[in-house]
Design a protein around this motif. Structure first.
Motif, short mmCIF file in Angstrom:
data_model
loop_
_atom_site.label_atom_id
_atom_site.label_comp_id
_atom_site.label_asym_id
_atom_site.label_seq_id
_atom_site.Cartn_x
_atom_site.Cartn_y
_atom_site.Cartn_z
N THR A 21 42.46 47.99 36.85
CA THR A 21 41.33 48.55 37.57
C THR A 21 41.27 47.98 38.98
O THR A 21 41.33 46.77 39.17
CB THR A 21 40.01 48.22 36.82
OG1 THR A 21 40.11 48.74 35.49
CG2 THR A 21 38.82 48.84 37.53
N GLY A 22 41.23 48.86 39.97
CA GLY A 22 41.17 48.44 41.36
C GLY A 22 42.52 48.15 41.98
O GLY A 22 42.60 47.69 43.12
N ILE A 23 43.60 48.38 41.23
CA ILE A 23 44.95 48.10 41.71
C ILE A 23 45.75 49.40 41.71
O ILE A 23 45.70 50.16 40.74
CB ILE A 23 45.68 47.10 40.79
CG1 ILE A 23 44.95 45.76 40.77
CG2 ILE A 23 47.13 46.91 41.20
CD1 ILE A 23 45.50 44.79 39.75
N THR A 24 46.45 49.65 42.78
CA THR A 24 47.39 50.77 42.80
C THR A 24 48.60 50.35 41.98
O THR A 24 49.24 49.35 42.28
CB THR A 24 47.83 51.09 44.24
OG1 THR A 24 46.66 51.43 45.00
CG2 THR A 24 48.83 52.24 44.28
N LEU A 54 57.21 40.37 44.46
CA LEU A 54 55.89 40.09 45.01
C LEU A 54 55.01 41.33 44.91
O LEU A 54 55.45 42.42 45.27
CB LEU A 54 56.02 39.66 46.48
CG LEU A 54 54.74 39.36 47.24
CD1 LEU A 54 54.05 38.13 46.67
CD2 LEU A 54 55.04 39.16 48.71
N PHE A 55 53.80 41.14 44.41
CA PHE A 55 52.82 42.21 44.35
C PHE A 55 51.55 41.77 45.08
O PHE A 55 50.76 41.01 44.53
CB PHE A 55 52.43 42.53 42.90
CG PHE A 55 53.54 43.07 42.06
CD1 PHE A 55 53.99 44.36 42.24
CD2 PHE A 55 54.12 42.29 41.07
CE1 PHE A 55 55.00 44.88 41.44
CE2 PHE A 55 55.14 42.79 40.27
CZ PHE A 55 55.58 44.09 40.47
N PRO A 56 51.33 42.21 46.31
CA PRO A 56 50.05 41.93 46.97
C PRO A 56 48.98 42.82 46.33
O PRO A 56 49.15 44.03 46.28
CB PRO A 56 50.28 42.32 48.42
CG PRO A 56 51.73 42.66 48.56
CD PRO A 56 52.27 42.88 47.19
N ILE A 57 47.95 42.22 45.78
CA ILE A 57 46.88 42.99 45.14
C ILE A 57 45.54 42.47 45.64
O ILE A 57 45.42 41.34 46.10
CB ILE A 57 46.95 42.89 43.60
CG1 ILE A 57 46.81 41.45 43.11
CG2 ILE A 57 48.23 43.53 43.07
CD1 ILE A 57 46.68 41.30 41.60
N PRO A 58 44.50 43.31 45.52
CA PRO A 58 43.17 42.85 45.91
C PRO A 58 42.61 41.86 44.89
O PRO A 58 43.18 41.65 43.82
CB PRO A 58 42.35 44.15 45.92
CG PRO A 58 43.06 45.05 44.96
CD PRO A 58 44.51 44.68 45.05
N ASN A 59 41.50 41.25 45.23
CA ASN A 59 40.82 40.32 44.33
C ASN A 59 40.21 41.11 43.18
O ASN A 59 39.25 41.84 43.37
CB ASN A 59 39.75 39.55 45.11
CG ASN A 59 39.12 38.46 44.27
OD1 ASN A 59 39.55 38.18 43.16
ND2 ASN A 59 38.09 37.85 44.81
N VAL A 60 40.81 40.99 42.00
CA VAL A 60 40.33 41.70 40.81
C VAL A 60 40.17 40.69 39.68
O VAL A 60 40.72 39.59 39.72
CB VAL A 60 41.30 42.83 40.39
CG1 VAL A 60 41.35 43.92 41.44
CG2 VAL A 60 42.69 42.29 40.12
N SER A 61 39.43 41.08 38.65
CA SER A 61 39.19 40.14 37.55
C SER A 61 40.32 40.13 36.53
O SER A 61 40.44 39.18 35.75
CB SER A 61 37.87 40.48 36.85
OG SER A 61 37.92 41.80 36.33
N SER A 62 41.14 41.16 36.51
CA SER A 62 42.26 41.18 35.57
C SER A 62 43.32 42.18 36.04
O SER A 62 43.05 43.04 36.89
CB SER A 62 41.79 41.55 34.17
OG SER A 62 41.32 42.89 34.14
N PHE A 63 44.50 42.04 35.48
CA PHE A 63 45.60 42.95 35.78
C PHE A 63 46.59 42.88 34.63
O PHE A 63 46.55 41.98 33.80
CB PHE A 63 46.28 42.62 37.11
CG PHE A 63 46.78 41.21 37.21
CD1 PHE A 63 48.02 40.86 36.73
CD2 PHE A 63 45.99 40.24 37.80
CE1 PHE A 63 48.48 39.55 36.81
CE2 PHE A 63 46.44 38.93 37.90
CZ PHE A 63 47.69 38.59 37.40
#
Length: 89
Positions: A21-24, A54-63
């Motif tokens: 959620t919130g990640i492409t 490397l995966f640049p991702i936003p600040n999310v609670s889980s992935f």
């Protein structure tokens, strides 16, 4: 987030995917070439040989991270993951 790949006696290829959620959803192919020994130099694999992805991702609670082997003629295809590093932004 970065994922460290392993050293092996055969060339190994894997598709590494991150989603949530919130990640492409993003996939990167990492190639660990035969008999490549880590010499202290980090080389980013981006659909190419290297020792980390490397995966640049936003600040999310889980992935979710998945590692799927690519059958490249190896008897036992693998997509090794030797470590995961999460670096907050």
């Amino acid at each position: 987030m970065s994922i460290s790949l392993g050293t092996t006696g055969k060339t190994r290829e894997g598709t590494y995917t991150i989603s949530g959620t919130g990640i492409t959803t993003t996939s990167v192919i990492g190639i660990d070439t035969i008999n490549t020994v880590f010499n202290g130099t980090f080389v980013q694999a981006s659909n190419s040989p290297g020792n980390y992805v490397l995966f640049p991702i936003p600040n999310v609670s889980s992935f979710t991270v998945s590692a799927t082997p690519i059958a490249n003629g190896a008897t036992y295809p693998r997509a090794p993951v030797n470590g995961i590093q999460i670096i907050p932004r």
